[in-house]
Write a protein that holds these residues in place. Sequence first.
Motif, mmCIF file in Angstrom:
data_model
loop_
_atom_site.group_PDB
_atom_site.id
_atom_site.type_symbol
_atom_site.label_atom_id
_atom_site.label_comp_id
_atom_site.label_asym_id
_atom_site.label_seq_id
_atom_site.Cartn_x
_atom_site.Cartn_y
_atom_site.Cartn_z
ATOM 1 N N MET A 1 0.926 -1.126 0.092
ATOM 2 C CA MET A 1 0.120 0.033 -0.031
ATOM 3 C C MET A 1 0.896 1.420 -0.100
ATOM 4 S SD MET A 1 -1.817 1.401 3.502
ATOM 5 C CE MET A 1 -2.961 2.733 3.533
ATOM 6 N N SER A 2 0.727 1.949 -0.973
ATOM 7 C CA SER A 2 1.549 3.361 -0.980
ATOM 8 C C SER A 2 0.628 4.238 -1.265
ATOM 9 C CB SER A 2 2.750 3.099 -2.015
ATOM 10 O OG SER A 2 3.012 4.582 -2.447
ATOM 11 N N LEU A 3 0.321 5.258 -0.272
ATOM 12 C CA LEU A 3 -0.604 6.200 -0.313
ATOM 13 C C LEU A 3 0.115 7.661 -1.033
ATOM 14 C CD1 LEU A 3 -2.264 6.391 3.107
ATOM 15 C CD2 LEU A 3 -3.122 5.273 0.968
ATOM 16 N N GLU A 4 1.398 7.339 -1.468
ATOM 17 C CA GLU A 4 2.013 8.450 -2.081
ATOM 18 C C GLU A 4 1.727 8.713 -3.521
ATOM 19 O OE1 GLU A 4 6.235 8.996 -1.749
ATOM 20 O OE2 GLU A 4 6.213 10.936 -2.550
ATOM 21 N N GLY A 5 0.872 9.831 -3.789
ATOM 22 C CA GLY A 5 0.677 9.718 -5.497
ATOM 23 C C GLY A 5 -0.976 9.623 -5.550
ATOM 24 N N LYS A 6 -1.307 8.843 -4.449
ATOM 25 C CA LYS A 6 -2.751 8.429 -4.634
ATOM 26 C C LYS A 6 -3.410 9.415 -3.448
ATOM 27 C CE LYS A 6 -3.854 4.322 -3.211
ATOM 28 N NZ LYS A 6 -3.893 2.784 -3.160
ATOM 29 N N TYR A 7 -3.042 9.437 -2.338
ATOM 30 C CA TYR A 7 -3.692 10.023 -1.168
ATOM 31 C C TYR A 7 -3.032 11.486 -1.065
ATOM 32 C CZ TYR A 7 -5.431 10.300 3.687
ATOM 33 O OH TYR A 7 -6.127 11.004 4.786
ATOM 34 N N ARG B 1 0.797 17.365 0.142
ATOM 35 C CA ARG B 1 -0.481 18.059 -0.208
ATOM 36 C C ARG B 1 -1.356 16.753 -0.439
ATOM 37 N NH1 ARG B 1 0.746 21.766 -4.387
ATOM 38 N NH2 ARG B 1 0.976 23.074 -2.553
ATOM 39 N N LEU B 2 -2.594 16.772 0.123
ATOM 40 C CA LEU B 2 -3.556 15.930 -0.247
ATOM 41 C C LEU B 2 -4.204 15.913 -1.371
ATOM 42 C CD1 LEU B 2 -5.477 16.244 3.674
ATOM 43 C CD2 LEU B 2 -3.868 14.532 2.645
ATOM 44 N N LEU B 3 -4.622 14.831 -1.976
ATOM 45 C CA LEU B 3 -5.217 14.490 -3.051
ATOM 46 C C LEU B 3 -6.777 14.496 -3.096
ATOM 47 C CD1 LEU B 3 -2.337 12.768 -5.014
ATOM 48 C CD2 LEU B 3 -2.617 15.288 -5.050
ATOM 49 N N PRO B 4 -7.439 15.460 -3.178
ATOM 50 C CA PRO B 4 -9.016 15.286 -2.990
ATOM 51 C C PRO B 4 -9.610 14.149 -3.856
ATOM 52 C CG PRO B 4 -8.514 17.633 -3.175
ATOM 53 C CD PRO B 4 -7.190 16.800 -3.593
ATOM 54 N N GLN B 5 -9.051 13.991 -4.944
ATOM 55 C CA GLN B 5 -9.782 12.921 -5.974
ATOM 56 C C GLN B 5 -9.279 11.496 -5.544
ATOM 57 O OE1 GLN B 5 -7.121 15.083 -6.400
ATOM 58 N NE2 GLN B 5 -5.613 14.246 -7.978
ATOM 59 N N CYS B 6 -8.763 11.314 -4.584
ATOM 60 C CA CYS B 6 -8.463 9.911 -4.055
ATOM 61 C C CYS B 6 -9.477 9.203 -3.946
ATOM 62 C CB CYS B 6 -7.485 10.024 -2.570
ATOM 63 S SG CYS B 6 -7.286 8.342 -2.357
ATOM 64 N N GLU B 7 -9.518 7.880 -4.302
ATOM 65 C CA GLU B 7 -10.736 6.852 -4.558
ATOM 66 C C GLU B 7 -11.245 6.691 -2.982
ATOM 67 O OE1 GLU B 7 -9.596 2.882 -5.534
ATOM 68 O OE2 GLU B 7 -7.795 2.964 -4.634
ATOM 69 N N VAL B 8 -10.394 6.880 -1.853
ATOM 70 C CA VAL B 8 -10.678 6.514 -0.557
ATOM 71 C C VAL B 8 -11.849 7.430 -0.072
ATOM 72 C CG1 VAL B 8 -9.210 8.324 0.521
ATOM 73 C CG2 VAL B 8 -9.835 6.038 1.668
ATOM 74 N N TYR B 9 -12.172 8.627 -0.908
ATOM 75 C CA TYR B 9 -13.267 9.488 -0.297
ATOM 76 C C TYR B 9 -14.568 9.054 -1.118
ATOM 77 C CZ TYR B 9 -9.239 12.228 1.204
ATOM 78 O OH TYR B 9 -8.227 12.624 1.901
ATOM 79 N N HIS B 10 -14.517 8.060 -1.821
ATOM 80 C CA HIS B 10 -15.772 7.443 -2.357
ATOM 81 C C HIS B 10 -16.255 6.450 -1.227
ATOM 82 C CE1 HIS B 10 -13.514 7.277 -6.503
ATOM 83 N NE2 HIS B 10 -14.061 8.439 -6.371
ATOM 84 N N GLY B 11 -15.499 6.113 -0.335
ATOM 85 C CA GLY B 11 -16.115 5.274 0.780
ATOM 86 C C GLY B 11 -16.227 6.068 2.168
ATOM 87 N N LEU C 1 -9.773 16.086 9.507
ATOM 88 C CA LEU C 1 -9.269 16.701 8.338
ATOM 89 C C LEU C 1 -10.020 16.470 7.257
ATOM 90 C CD1 LEU C 1 -6.315 18.041 7.671
ATOM 91 C CD2 LEU C 1 -5.569 15.655 7.527
ATOM 92 N N THR C 2 -10.232 17.492 6.428
ATOM 93 C CA THR C 2 -10.994 17.372 5.011
ATOM 94 C C THR C 2 -10.062 17.665 3.918
ATOM 95 O OG1 THR C 2 -11.949 19.496 5.588
ATOM 96 C CG2 THR C 2 -13.175 17.591 6.266
ATOM 97 N N PRO C 3 -10.064 16.628 2.902
ATOM 98 C CA PRO C 3 -8.928 17.028 1.759
ATOM 99 C C PRO C 3 -9.238 18.341 0.908
ATOM 100 C CG PRO C 3 -10.649 15.255 1.336
ATOM 101 C CD PRO C 3 -11.010 15.736 2.486
ATOM 102 N N ALA D 1 -5.661 21.079 2.552
ATOM 103 C CA ALA D 1 -5.073 20.120 1.634
ATOM 104 C C ALA D 1 -3.299 20.230 1.995
ATOM 105 C CB ALA D 1 -5.386 20.294 0.251
ATOM 106 N N ASP D 2 -2.852 21.465 2.580
ATOM 107 C CA ASP D 2 -1.486 21.309 2.730
ATOM 108 C C ASP D 2 -0.977 21.127 3.874
ATOM 109 O OD1 ASP D 2 -0.689 22.476 -0.028
ATOM 110 O OD2 ASP D 2 -1.741 24.367 0.432
ATOM 111 N N ILE D 3 -0.293 19.984 4.208
ATOM 112 C CA ILE D 3 -0.117 19.333 5.370
ATOM 113 C C ILE D 3 1.424 19.609 5.722
ATOM 114 C CG2 ILE D 3 0.037 17.167 6.695
ATOM 115 C CD1 ILE D 3 -2.885 18.191 5.917
ATOM 116 N N GLU D 4 1.663 19.592 7.165
ATOM 117 C CA GLU D 4 2.896 19.667 7.395
ATOM 118 C C GLU D 4 3.241 18.420 8.658
ATOM 119 O OE1 GLU D 4 5.932 22.893 8.541
ATOM 120 O OE2 GLU D 4 5.235 22.291 10.669
#
Lengths: 140, 125
Positions: free
Chosen positions: B1-7, B25-35, B78-80, B84-87
């Motif tokens: 599981m690599s969330l980099e480039g996806k999440y 930077r969070l990616l709001p289009q990640c499939e995780v948010y479908h569920g 946290l909401t994507p 979106a900009d995380i430290e």
Amino acid sequence: METIPIEALIPQRDPVLMVDELLEASDDAATTSLTVRDDNFFLDEEGKLAETGLIEHIAQSASALAGYRALRSGAKEAPVGYIGEVKKFRCFRRPAQGEVLHTEIRQGAEVGGVAIVDGKVEVGGELVAQTQLKIYVKPD
Amino acid sequence: MSLEGKYYQMCSAHWEADSATFHLRLLPQCEVYHGHFPGRPVCPGACNIEMLRACFTHWMGRRQYIGAIKQCRMLAVLTPDIDADIEVRINVLGETAGGCQISATLSAAGKTYLEFKGEMLRELA
């Protein structure tokens, strides 16, 4: 126990639906199951369920118990819950694809919409992970 | 599981002897948010812990495993699309037989969303 579709008990959906079935439930305890499939979102690069997948599975198992209690009390849909705190987490090994998780949930005190839940995950009787969670349940 | 480039995507990484800072930077289009959840995207707490683990792995240069969490407090949701900009800041507190104890925080726009203390392992079955 009457089988209730898991989608009626918890608000999560694919690709992060991390409980297959609520096997048993009472006022303060539940048992759930999950088979680790090859399309599991939390499957890691080594083909095993990541530690954080175990945390999410325990949290959703607690959510299934909350959903069961809510539906039994007359609610029309399962409540949404968020992890507020993870404590005393230990991961002893990561389950592999095809293995079946059996998870016991025990709910303790619930104050102000925050429930304290103990969870332990076994595979074939072997303890693979355990933790204590605070789950914040969003009011309707 | 690599969330980099996806999440999330990693924007920068800096480290010294015992501490490191990552900007993600969070990616709001990640499939995780479908569920999680349908029509109400919220970052799963487990994915936020996974980001910490992935940052620590990046720093160490090899896979790191979460052996134990003494305490991880999720201080806010946290909401994507809003945060979106995380430290991520990580401190190594000391070595253990199989890895090390760390503390970490995840924040956005000066607000702390997650505080973590636990043990990372070099190996886990």
